[in-house]
Design a protein around this motif. Structure first.
Motif, PDB file in Angstrom:
ATOM      1  N   GLY A 297     -11.427  52.425  45.330  1.00  0.00           N
ATOM      2  CA  GLY A 297     -12.827  52.319  44.960  1.00  0.00           C
ATOM      3  C   GLY A 297     -13.500  51.152  45.632  1.00  0.00           C
ATOM      4  O   GLY A 297     -12.864  50.291  46.245  1.00  0.00           O
ATOM      5  N   VAL A 298     -14.827  51.139  45.534  1.00  0.00           N
ATOM      6  CA  VAL A 298     -15.664  50.062  46.066  1.00  0.00           C
ATOM      7  C   VAL A 298     -16.453  49.483  44.905  1.00  0.00           C
ATOM      8  O   VAL A 298     -17.016  50.230  44.088  1.00  0.00           O
ATOM      9  CB  VAL A 298     -16.613  50.593  47.157  1.00  0.00           C
ATOM     10  CG1 VAL A 298     -17.540  49.483  47.645  1.00  0.00           C
ATOM     11  CG2 VAL A 298     -15.824  51.184  48.322  1.00  0.00           C
ATOM     12  N   ALA A 299     -16.497  48.157  44.796  1.00  0.00           N
ATOM     13  CA  ALA A 299     -17.111  47.529  43.629  1.00  0.00           C
ATOM     14  C   ALA A 299     -17.800  46.233  44.000  1.00  0.00           C
ATOM     15  O   ALA A 299     -17.638  45.701  45.109  1.00  0.00           O
ATOM     16  CB  ALA A 299     -16.052  47.269  42.555  1.00  0.00           C
ATOM     17  N   ILE A 300     -18.581  45.734  43.075  1.00  0.00           N
ATOM     18  CA  ILE A 300     -19.179  44.404  43.177  1.00  0.00           C
ATOM     19  C   ILE A 300     -18.812  43.647  41.910  1.00  0.00           C
ATOM     20  O   ILE A 300     -18.440  44.245  40.889  1.00  0.00           O
ATOM     21  CB  ILE A 300     -20.703  44.452  43.352  1.00  0.00           C
ATOM     22  CG1 ILE A 300     -21.361  45.227  42.201  1.00  0.00           C
ATOM     23  CG2 ILE A 300     -21.073  45.077  44.691  1.00  0.00           C
ATOM     24  CD1 ILE A 300     -22.877  45.241  42.252  1.00  0.00           C
ATOM     25  N   SER A 301     -18.925  42.313  41.972  1.00  0.00           N
ATOM     26  CA  SER A 301     -18.544  41.469  40.841  1.00  0.00           C
ATOM     27  C   SER A 301     -19.542  40.340  40.689  1.00  0.00           C
ATOM     28  O   SER A 301     -20.044  39.819  41.698  1.00  0.00           O
ATOM     29  CB  SER A 301     -17.141  40.898  41.068  1.00  0.00           C
ATOM     30  OG  SER A 301     -16.875  39.826  40.186  1.00  0.00           O
ATOM     31  N   PRO A 302     -19.855  39.924  39.472  1.00  0.00           N
ATOM     32  CA  PRO A 302     -20.762  38.782  39.295  1.00  0.00           C
ATOM     33  C   PRO A 302     -20.200  37.492  39.866  1.00  0.00           C
ATOM     34  O   PRO A 302     -20.944  36.549  40.133  1.00  0.00           O
ATOM     35  CB  PRO A 302     -20.932  38.699  37.773  1.00  0.00           C
ATOM     36  CG  PRO A 302     -19.713  39.360  37.220  1.00  0.00           C
ATOM     37  CD  PRO A 302     -19.383  40.451  38.186  1.00  0.00           C
ATOM     38  N   GLU A 303     -18.897  37.462  40.074  1.00  0.00           N
ATOM     39  CA  GLU A 303     -18.255  36.279  40.632  1.00  0.00           C
ATOM     40  C   GLU A 303     -18.476  36.162  42.132  1.00  0.00           C
ATOM     41  O   GLU A 303     -18.335  35.076  42.707  1.00  0.00           O
ATOM     42  CB  GLU A 303     -16.753  36.343  40.342  1.00  0.00           C
ATOM     43  CG  GLU A 303     -16.002  35.061  40.567  1.00  0.00           C
ATOM     44  CD  GLU A 303     -14.549  35.170  40.169  1.00  0.00           C
ATOM     45  OE1 GLU A 303     -13.835  34.154  40.293  1.00  0.00           O
ATOM     46  OE2 GLU A 303     -14.118  36.262  39.732  1.00  0.00           O
ATOM     47  N   PHE A 304     -18.865  37.255  42.780  1.00  0.00           N
ATOM     48  CA  PHE A 304     -19.010  37.271  44.238  1.00  0.00           C
ATOM     49  C   PHE A 304     -20.326  37.928  44.638  1.00  0.00           C
ATOM     50  O   PHE A 304     -20.386  38.754  45.546  1.00  0.00           O
ATOM     51  CB  PHE A 304     -17.830  37.999  44.888  1.00  0.00           C
ATOM     52  CG  PHE A 304     -16.494  37.416  44.545  1.00  0.00           C
ATOM     53  CD1 PHE A 304     -16.064  36.237  45.126  1.00  0.00           C
ATOM     54  CD2 PHE A 304     -15.668  38.038  43.615  1.00  0.00           C
ATOM     55  CE1 PHE A 304     -14.839  35.683  44.804  1.00  0.00           C
ATOM     56  CE2 PHE A 304     -14.438  37.500  43.282  1.00  0.00           C
ATOM     57  CZ  PHE A 304     -14.021  36.319  43.881  1.00  0.00           C
ATOM     58  N   VAL A 305     -21.407  37.538  43.966  1.00  0.00           N
ATOM     59  CA  VAL A 305     -22.730  38.018  44.368  1.00  0.00           C
ATOM     60  C   VAL A 305     -23.030  37.552  45.794  1.00  0.00           C
ATOM     61  O   VAL A 305     -23.646  38.260  46.589  1.00  0.00           O
ATOM     62  CB  VAL A 305     -23.804  37.495  43.390  1.00  0.00           C
ATOM     63  CG1 VAL A 305     -25.205  37.783  43.902  1.00  0.00           C
ATOM     64  CG2 VAL A 305     -23.608  38.135  42.022  1.00  0.00           C
TER      65      VAL A 305
ATOM     66  N   ARG B 272     -12.603  54.853  41.909  1.00  0.00           N
ATOM     67  CA  ARG B 272     -12.025  54.522  40.599  1.00  0.00           C
ATOM     68  C   ARG B 272     -11.261  53.210  40.694  1.00  0.00           C
ATOM     69  O   ARG B 272     -11.030  52.678  41.781  1.00  0.00           O
ATOM     70  CB  ARG B 272     -11.074  55.630  40.160  1.00  0.00           C
ATOM     71  CG  ARG B 272      -9.878  55.817  41.098  1.00  0.00           C
ATOM     72  CD  ARG B 272      -8.862  56.786  40.551  1.00  0.00           C
ATOM     73  NE  ARG B 272      -7.775  57.030  41.496  1.00  0.00           N
ATOM     74  CZ  ARG B 272      -6.719  56.233  41.649  1.00  0.00           C
ATOM     75  NH1 ARG B 272      -6.595  55.116  40.918  1.00  0.00           N
ATOM     76  NH2 ARG B 272      -5.773  56.522  42.534  1.00  0.00           N
ATOM     77  N   LEU B 273     -10.867  52.690  39.539  1.00  0.00           N
ATOM     78  CA  LEU B 273     -10.050  51.487  39.489  1.00  0.00           C
ATOM     79  C   LEU B 273      -8.597  51.821  39.841  1.00  0.00           C
ATOM     80  O   LEU B 273      -8.158  52.962  39.669  1.00  0.00           O
ATOM     81  CB  LEU B 273     -10.120  50.861  38.095  1.00  0.00           C
ATOM     82  CG  LEU B 273     -11.486  50.341  37.653  1.00  0.00           C
ATOM     83  CD1 LEU B 273     -11.406  49.819  36.214  1.00  0.00           C
ATOM     84  CD2 LEU B 273     -12.011  49.258  38.582  1.00  0.00           C
ATOM     85  N   PRO B 274      -7.844  50.820  40.324  1.00  0.00           N
ATOM     86  CA  PRO B 274      -6.438  51.075  40.664  1.00  0.00           C
ATOM     87  C   PRO B 274      -5.609  51.436  39.432  1.00  0.00           C
ATOM     88  O   PRO B 274      -5.885  50.987  38.318  1.00  0.00           O
ATOM     89  CB  PRO B 274      -5.968  49.744  41.271  1.00  0.00           C
ATOM     90  CG  PRO B 274      -7.211  49.026  41.648  1.00  0.00           C
ATOM     91  CD  PRO B 274      -8.261  49.448  40.674  1.00  0.00           C
ATOM     92  N   ASP B 275      -4.596  52.230  39.675  1.00  0.00           N
ATOM     93  CA  ASP B 275      -3.646  52.570  38.622  1.00  0.00           C
ATOM     94  C   ASP B 275      -2.576  51.471  38.571  1.00  0.00           C
ATOM     95  O   ASP B 275      -1.920  51.200  39.585  1.00  0.00           O
ATOM     96  CB  ASP B 275      -2.995  53.919  38.944  1.00  0.00           C
ATOM     97  CG  ASP B 275      -2.110  54.424  37.808  1.00  0.00           C
ATOM     98  OD1 ASP B 275      -1.630  53.598  36.999  1.00  0.00           O
ATOM     99  OD2 ASP B 275      -1.891  55.644  37.742  1.00  0.00           O
ATOM    100  N   PRO B 276      -2.383  50.798  37.444  1.00  0.00           N
ATOM    101  CA  PRO B 276      -1.381  49.712  37.371  1.00  0.00           C
ATOM    102  C   PRO B 276       0.027  50.160  37.765  1.00  0.00           C
ATOM    103  O   PRO B 276       0.858  49.329  38.120  1.00  0.00           O
ATOM    104  CB  PRO B 276      -1.439  49.277  35.894  1.00  0.00           C
ATOM    105  CG  PRO B 276      -2.797  49.703  35.426  1.00  0.00           C
ATOM    106  CD  PRO B 276      -3.109  50.965  36.174  1.00  0.00           C
TER     107      PRO B 276
END
Length: 780
Positions: free
Chosen positions: A162-170, A119-123
């Motif tokens: 969580g683990v994610a990918i981003s279009p900024e860091f393909v 999941r995304l971090p909790d602010p």
């Protein structure tokens, strides 16, 4: 029925031609399909995750600037972020790693994340973060994992949610690195409030991403944005095309487009030659049957349709095989790309367009090869067509002088006469075989070129063990602190400033590198590969940058500094340096500091280490608050070699297979046609007492002559092919040197000869099975 009989009788030759066609179709489907797959995947990913159009950085800018930035004509949205490099202390990894900390984008923000797990971090929790996929896989991280990060001089423990990918860091590349290394470099996304608290950035940002309206001019927007950010340490905006990840992906697409333009025409040209050779012999053998059919009322178009149908049947088999092979290789290529580019999914394109293009081009090549052979007999009057062709008249070579002076054996004379009697067919066989050699030369050259790049870049130009980059410019005293660190044998300062170089209408944003004269852990090499010192006055440009700007030594360039008080001045180009990776400009360190007006400051140091105390140095770096990123040349080289070795192994395997198919198809068809034409002669020799080996030697002599004559031509064409590939591969990111040594030509010829020998052995079986009486009675 006649079409089926012809295909059954000539199935081996038809299959050889179909295999060559299949190779051309497969490479065309593979190249065009891979480009289509990457472009479709990229565009869909960019759109779904709202990849930004313009990026800019600053030292510290107030968030109150964002409405002003959004008011720029053409800007739809501006998102201020915090981006900081932090050092890592990962278990089981002695050397320091780096983590790029980035503000977590909002649900509707730019450069949105694609979660792979968790999941995304909790602010509300300052210690939570999402990490990039490659980095997580390298360290077996997942939701719940913890890691130590040196943030703003303080060691903090972050918890992975969580683990994610981003279009900024393909394509995630660390600062100063030449190849991605997910073990030592990763990205972590934290809530903006967490980063603002850690780096004292409340109400401020140091990075901004813009989304532009359709049709807006990026250049105009970037000019306005630079003016707004200049008082706050702006370092110059960049468009999407210059964003690192996108630029590397675009370079890969450029290479694939180049290969799809260079390679398939070779196979289709060979296929056209083979069709012409085979069909020409077939219609000659069936000349009387054609005349009889015309006498019975069949028109020339009916005759032509039969033989074109014969060719189309072969082409259909080749197209189907090529489709299957191209799709199979395409799936493998997609899996390979997944290892280098972080996409949500990458499926090889099922778009029918590449398949249709491949089929149409192949059919066109096949029909083009058949036209001449069909034309020669289809429009002959019936009486002429039914008449047997005039018997072949052989002449003594140069009036018999060659036999007398050189004492050539009679079998050799027979071979020469037969080859010279049909010069076009012989020439097509030579050209086809030379193209097989050319394909190999055009692929094997890459091994020597990669070694040349490694030798020049890692052994002769960049000779340091490590490059330590500071988070921000430091006084020269920082150099002495580095020299006192354990394991450091030598340390040399470097200052890097972001500048825009221009000459007339041409301009490029590059890093201007300042070094001291006499330091040699990193050296400039001139175009003759000799070391050169940074000039006291003037700038040295890399060869690629000089070409892009259109300048030579003695010309002057305008230098616009994109940091500090953003000064502008003109400088002479004092030299051109040799380099294969990226664009660079070099200047003397004192000169650079003087131009910037900031006194003696440095942004990093190049370090030579004592191998026995390298771990002590790494431990000291992890405890250094000012350290931002550490590039280790031996790790970079190792990663470079691993990546290149894998790519080259796959590439050479494919090309070896394709070249062997060409060689086999050319030699087998040539040998079968020669056997068909000389069947009566060879059988007569057997009746006269010649052994099978002696008879076969005559046919083998023809094959050997064609194969040997083709080698130098293949080397020449292959060199041209390699030059075309080099041009297709070259980009602003890197250039590939063309290095072809004698070993490349030798290996190419050996592989082609082996394929030729295999096809010749198959024909030998037919010679051994000749029924002498039947051969003397029939046309074959």
């Amino acid at each position: 029925m006649k079409l089926l009989r012809d295909l059954r009788r000539l199935w081996a030759q038809a299959l050889a031609i179909a295999l060559v066609m299949a190779a051309g179709v497969a490479t065309l489907v593979l190249g065009v399909g891979a480009v289509d797959s990457l472009e479709r995947t990229r565009d869909a990913y960019y759109e779904a995750n709202r990849f930004a159009d313009v990026f800019a950085t600053a030292t510290r800018a107030p968030r109150t600037l964002l409405p002003r930035i959004e008011s720029i004509d053409g800007v739809l949205e501006a998102e201020g972020r915090i981006r900081r490099i932090a050092l890592l202390d990962m278990p089981g990894m002695a050397e320091p790693g780096s983590l790029l900390l980035v503000s977590l984008p909002g649900a509707d923000g730019l450069n949105r994340l694609h979660l792979r797990e968790g999941r995304l971090p909790d602010p509300r929790h300052a210690d939570e973060a999402v990490v990039s996929q490659g980095f997580a896989a390298s360290h077996a991280l997942g939701p719940g994992s913890r890691m130590g990060v040196l943030m703003n001089g303080r060691m903090r423990e972050l918890r992975v949610t969580g683990v994610a990918i981003s279009p900024e860091f393909v394509y995630a590349l660390g600062p100063g690195d030449m190849m991605p290394d997910p073990r030592r470099f990763g990205i972590a996304w934290l809530p903006d409030e967490s980063l603002a608290a850690a780096y004292d950035f409340r109400g401020a940002f140091d990075d901004v991403a813009l989304n532009l309206a359709p049709g807006a001019s990026p250049a105009t927007v970037m000019e306005r944005l630079d003016a707004i950010l200049a008082p706050y340490g702006g370092t110059g905006a960049t468009g999407r095309k210059d964003q690192v990840s996108h630029a590397f992906l675009d370079a890969e697409l450029t290479q694939l487009r180049g290969m799809s333009r260079v390679l398939p025409p070779i196979f289709l040209l060979v296929a056209a030659f083979l069709v012409n050779m085979t069909l020409g012999r077939l219609v000659t053998l069936e000349r009387e049957q054609i005349g009889l059919l015309k006498a019975l009322g069949y028109g020339p178009w009916a005759i032509a349709r039969h033989y074109v149908g014969f060719v189309l049947a072969i082409a259909a088999v080749g197209i189907l095989l090529g489709w299957v092979a191209g799709a199979w290789m395409g799936v493998g290529l997609a899996r390979l790309y997944v290892r280098f580019f972080d996409f949500p999914n990458l499926v090889f394109s099922r778009n029918p367009e590449p398949y249709a293009i491949a089929a149409l081009v192949t059919v066109g090549a096949a029909v083009a090869g058949a036209i001449d052979a069909v034309r020669r007999v289809a429009w002959l009057p019936p009486a002429v067509a039914m008449s047997p062709p005039a018997p072949v008249r052989y002449r003594r070579l140069w009036g018999g002088a060659a036999e007398r002076l050189l004492r050539i054996r009679q079998s050799t004379v027979m071979i020469a006469r037969h080859l010279l009697r049909w010069p076009l067919r012989t020439a097509s066989g030579v050209l086809g075989m030379s193209l097989a050699v050319a394909v190999l030369v055009g692929s094997l050259w890459s091994t020597g070129s990669i070694e040349k790049m490694i030798d020049l870049t890692f052994d002769r130009a960049e000779r340091q063990d490590a490059m330590l980059t500071f988070a921000e410019p430091r006084p020269m005293a920082a150099l002495f602190d580095i020299r006192r660190m354990p394991g450091v044998l030598r340390a040399e300062p470097v200052r890097i400033a972001s500048v825009r170089l221009s000459h007339g209408p041409r301009e490029r944003q590059v890093a201007l590198i300042g070094s001291r004269s006499g330091d040699d852990l990193s050296r400039l090499l001139d175009i003759r590969e000799r070391p050169m010192a940074p000039p006291d006055a003037g700038v040295v440009l890399s060869e690629a940058l000089a070409d892009l700007l259109g300048v030579e030594p003695g010309d002057r360039v305008r230098v616009d500094v994109l940091e500090g008080d953003r000064r502008s001045f003109e400088m002479p180009v004092s030299g051109v340096s040799l380099g294969y990776l990226g664009l660079s400009a070099a200047i003397a360190l004192p000169t650079l500091n003087g131009l910037l007006g900031e006194g003696p400051r440095i942004t990093g140091t190049r370090v030579q280490l004592d191998p026995a105390r390298a771990d002590d140095f790494f431990a000291a770096v992890k405890a250094t608050p000012q350290a931002g990123f550490v590039m280790l040349l031996d790790r970079t080289l190792r990663r470079f070699r691993e990546t290149m070795a894998q790519n080259i192994t796959i590439q050479i395997t494919v090309y070896l297979t394709l070249a062997a198919i060409i060689a086999f198809g050319v030699v087998y068809n040539f040998a079968r046609i020669s056997l068909s034409e000389q069947g009566r002669e060879l059988a007569s020799l057997r009746v006269l007492g010649f052994t099978r080996g002696e008879v076969a030697a005559i046919l083998y002599g023809e094959i050997a002559a064609v194969v040997l004559v083709a080698q130098p031509l293949g080397w020449l064409i292959g060199t041209g092919f390699a030059m075309a590939v080099v041009r297709a591969f070259s980009s602003e990111l890197y250039r590939v040197p063309l290095v072809i040594n004698s070993g490349v030509y030798a290996v190419a010829s050996l592989v082609a000869l082996a394929a030729a020998l295999a096809s010749a052995l198959l024909v030998r079986g037919r010679i051994d099975r000749l029924d002498l009486i039947e051969v003397l009675k029939t046309r074959e």
